[in-house]
Structures are given as C-alpha cells and as structure tokens.
Design a protein around this motif. Structure first.
Motif, PDB file in Angstrom:
ATOM      1  N   VAL A 107       0.965  -1.189  -0.123  1.00 48.49           N
ATOM      2  CA  VAL A 107       0.039   0.006   0.136  1.00 48.49           C
ATOM      3  C   VAL A 107       0.901   1.139  -0.126  1.00 48.49           C
ATOM      4  CG1 VAL A 107      -1.621   1.432   1.341  1.00 48.49           C
ATOM      5  CG2 VAL A 107      -1.842  -1.053   1.145  1.00 48.49           C
ATOM      6  N   ALA A 108       1.935   1.260   0.822  1.00 48.32           N
ATOM      7  CA  ALA A 108       2.720   2.383   0.935  1.00 48.32           C
ATOM      8  C   ALA A 108       3.676   2.586  -0.283  1.00 48.32           C
ATOM      9  CB  ALA A 108       3.774   2.262   1.985  1.00 48.32           C
ATOM     10  N   MET A 109       3.872   1.448  -1.108  1.00 51.89           N
ATOM     11  CA  MET A 109       4.974   1.559  -2.144  1.00 51.89           C
ATOM     12  C   MET A 109       3.789   1.970  -3.264  1.00 51.89           C
ATOM     13  SD  MET A 109       8.153   0.657  -1.976  1.00 51.89           S
ATOM     14  CE  MET A 109       8.457  -0.281  -3.357  1.00 51.89           C
ATOM     15  N   ILE A 110       2.877   1.716  -3.567  1.00 50.74           N
ATOM     16  CA  ILE A 110       1.757   1.952  -4.442  1.00 50.74           C
ATOM     17  C   ILE A 110       1.308   3.474  -4.558  1.00 50.74           C
ATOM     18  CG2 ILE A 110      -0.569   1.496  -5.583  1.00 50.74           C
ATOM     19  CD1 ILE A 110       0.175  -1.344  -5.244  1.00 50.74           C
ATOM     20  N   ILE A 111       0.995   3.735  -3.061  1.00 53.45           N
ATOM     21  CA  ILE A 111       0.613   5.283  -2.976  1.00 53.45           C
ATOM     22  C   ILE A 111       1.740   6.145  -3.245  1.00 53.45           C
ATOM     23  CG2 ILE A 111      -0.006   6.779  -1.241  1.00 53.45           C
ATOM     24  CD1 ILE A 111      -1.904   4.648   0.026  1.00 53.45           C
ATOM     25  N   PHE A 112       2.811   5.865  -2.743  1.00 57.38           N
ATOM     26  CA  PHE A 112       3.979   6.707  -2.961  1.00 57.38           C
ATOM     27  C   PHE A 112       4.476   6.653  -4.302  1.00 57.38           C
ATOM     28  CE2 PHE A 112       8.551   8.017  -2.230  1.00 57.38           C
ATOM     29  CZ  PHE A 112       8.170   9.388  -1.810  1.00 57.38           C
ATOM     30  N   SER A 113       4.291   5.599  -5.107  1.00 52.69           N
ATOM     31  CA  SER A 113       4.599   5.550  -6.632  1.00 52.69           C
ATOM     32  C   SER A 113       3.707   6.558  -7.352  1.00 52.69           C
ATOM     33  CB  SER A 113       4.504   4.048  -7.020  1.00 52.69           C
ATOM     34  OG  SER A 113       4.544   4.057  -8.475  1.00 52.69           O
ATOM     35  N   GLY A 114       2.576   6.503  -7.074  1.00 50.04           N
ATOM     36  CA  GLY A 114       1.663   7.673  -7.742  1.00 50.04           C
ATOM     37  C   GLY A 114       1.975   9.124  -7.238  1.00 50.04           C
ATOM     38  N   VAL A 115       2.245   9.141  -5.930  1.00 50.01           N
ATOM     39  CA  VAL A 115       2.781  10.611  -5.544  1.00 50.01           C
ATOM     40  C   VAL A 115       3.927  10.884  -6.453  1.00 50.01           C
ATOM     41  CG1 VAL A 115       3.630  11.858  -3.844  1.00 50.01           C
ATOM     42  CG2 VAL A 115       1.750  10.519  -3.250  1.00 50.01           C
ATOM     43  N   ARG A 116       4.811  10.135  -6.704  1.00 46.31           N
ATOM     44  CA  ARG A 116       6.215  10.598  -7.118  1.00 46.31           C
ATOM     45  C   ARG A 116       5.886  10.863  -8.699  1.00 46.31           C
ATOM     46  NH1 ARG A 116      11.333   7.247  -5.161  1.00 46.31           N
ATOM     47  NH2 ARG A 116      12.259   8.937  -6.483  1.00 46.31           N
ATOM     48  N   GLN A 117       5.113  10.164  -9.542  1.00 46.02           N
ATOM     49  CA  GLN A 117       4.795  10.110 -10.737  1.00 46.02           C
ATOM     50  C   GLN A 117       3.914  11.788 -10.861  1.00 46.02           C
ATOM     51  OE1 GLN A 117       2.404   6.888 -12.245  1.00 46.02           O
ATOM     52  NE2 GLN A 117       4.095   5.489 -11.863  1.00 46.02           N
TER      53      GLN A 117
END
Length: 203
Positions: free
Chosen positions: A152-162
């Motif tokens: 969850v943390a990885m996917i959310i932060f991936s979206g934030v970084r994009q």
C-alpha cells in the motif's frame, strides 16, 4: 478470534505500517517507487518473503532456539533463512519473469538486508512474548498484513512520485528533498486510521 486477526491485519497495514510508522524498509521505498510496476513487483516479493520467513522462523525460534538456550543466535538464524528465501525468489523471477527481475535490479537481493523483513520476524516474536495469546496464526496474519502495508505504501508513493514528476517544483526542492517531504506527508496521513483500528479492538 476472527476479530482479533482482522484487527492485527488492519493494524499492520494502517497504524503499524512498517514503512510509514516504523520507518523500516526505507531503501526500496525510495529506490523502487518511481514506477508502479516495479513498486508492485517489489512489494509482492517482500510480502512473500515476510510471510514465508515468519512461517519458518517462528517454529524454529519456539521449538529449537528457546528449548536449547540458543536465543542469542536468533538474528543470525533469521538472516540466513531470509537470505535463502530471497535467493529462491531471485531464481524464479530470473527464469519466469526476466523483465521484472531486470527492473528490480540491485534492490531484489537487497531484500536480504531489508530491515522490514527482519523486523517482522523479530517483532512477532516480541509480541508473542508480551502476549501469550499471540500465537503462530497471529504471527502469520501480522506478517501478511505487514507485506500488504508495504505494498500500500509503495503503490501510493509511486503515484505521488509520478505526480511530482509532472509538477512545477522549485529547483531547491527537486530530487531527494521533495521526495522526503512527500513521504512524510503520506506517513502523517496514515495517523488518521488510528481510530479505526482502536474502535475495532474495543468492540
């Protein structure tokens, strides 16, 4: 029993998230979260290692190390088990999913030294020592929840970084500074889930 397992699972994802709350596993969190596919692939690999390593280390600790007064070997034994599992995953990904294997790069073998994985195996032992009702099934659910929370943390932060890549960011914030600021905001946002888990436990 079911309610307790659900509470453990939700707490591992939301209020005891190993990345956003315990700050374990920051290396892959910052290094592999630029793309969604690599973030998801790394998360699945970490989840698999967390659950399987907990499934193996818990009985070894309980039935071998403790009765033979070899608890001092706990960390060494746990790391050896985790390293073996990571090698197993690496062989499978290299053979069957070479594209994911290449995209994960150096971060895949680094799961061996990922403090989140080792942290799960050690913390479930500590929880069991503090609460005798926290047994093997609880430990496995905790490990699976920790892996899910990692994802969850990885996917959310991936979206934030994009989103950050397409944003107009001041030059002095570009790179690592804005990445750390964004990570801290995501971590703070998870504090709002504390009441959800507490309410479930108090029902």
């Amino acid at each position: 029993m079911i309610k307790a397992l659900v509470a453990i699972f939700l707490a591992s994802i939301l209020t005891e998230n190993y990345i956003l709350n315990k700050f374990l596993g920051i290396c892959p969190f910052l290094g592999v979260s630029k793309k969604l596919n690599t973030a998801a692939g790394m998360s699945l690999a970490v989840t698999f290692v967390m659950v399987l390593s907990t499934a193996v280390t818990w009985p070894i600790y309980t039935y071998i190390l403790v009765p033979n007064n070899m608890v001092f070997l706990q960390t060494l034994v746990f790391i050896l088990i985790i390293a073996t599992l990571v090698q197993f995953i690496e062989i499978i990904l290299r053979k069957y999913i070479p594209s994911l294997y290449k995209s994960l790069g150096i971060y895949l073998p680094l799961i061996t030294t990922n403090c989140a994985v080792l942290g799960v195996t050690i913390l479930v032992i500590e929880k069991g020592a503090a609460d005798p009702s926290f047994g093997y099934i609880h430990s496995l659910v905790n490990a699976f929840g920790a892996g899910a929370g990692f994802m969850v943390a990885m996917i959310i932060f991936s979206g934030v970084r994009q989103r950050l890549e397409s944003s107009d960011i001041p030059d002095f914030f570009k790179g690592l500074p804005i990445t750390l600021i964004a990570a801290s905001i995501v971590a703070v946002s998870f504090l709002g889930f504390q009441g959800v888990v507490d309410g479930l436990l108090n029902q």
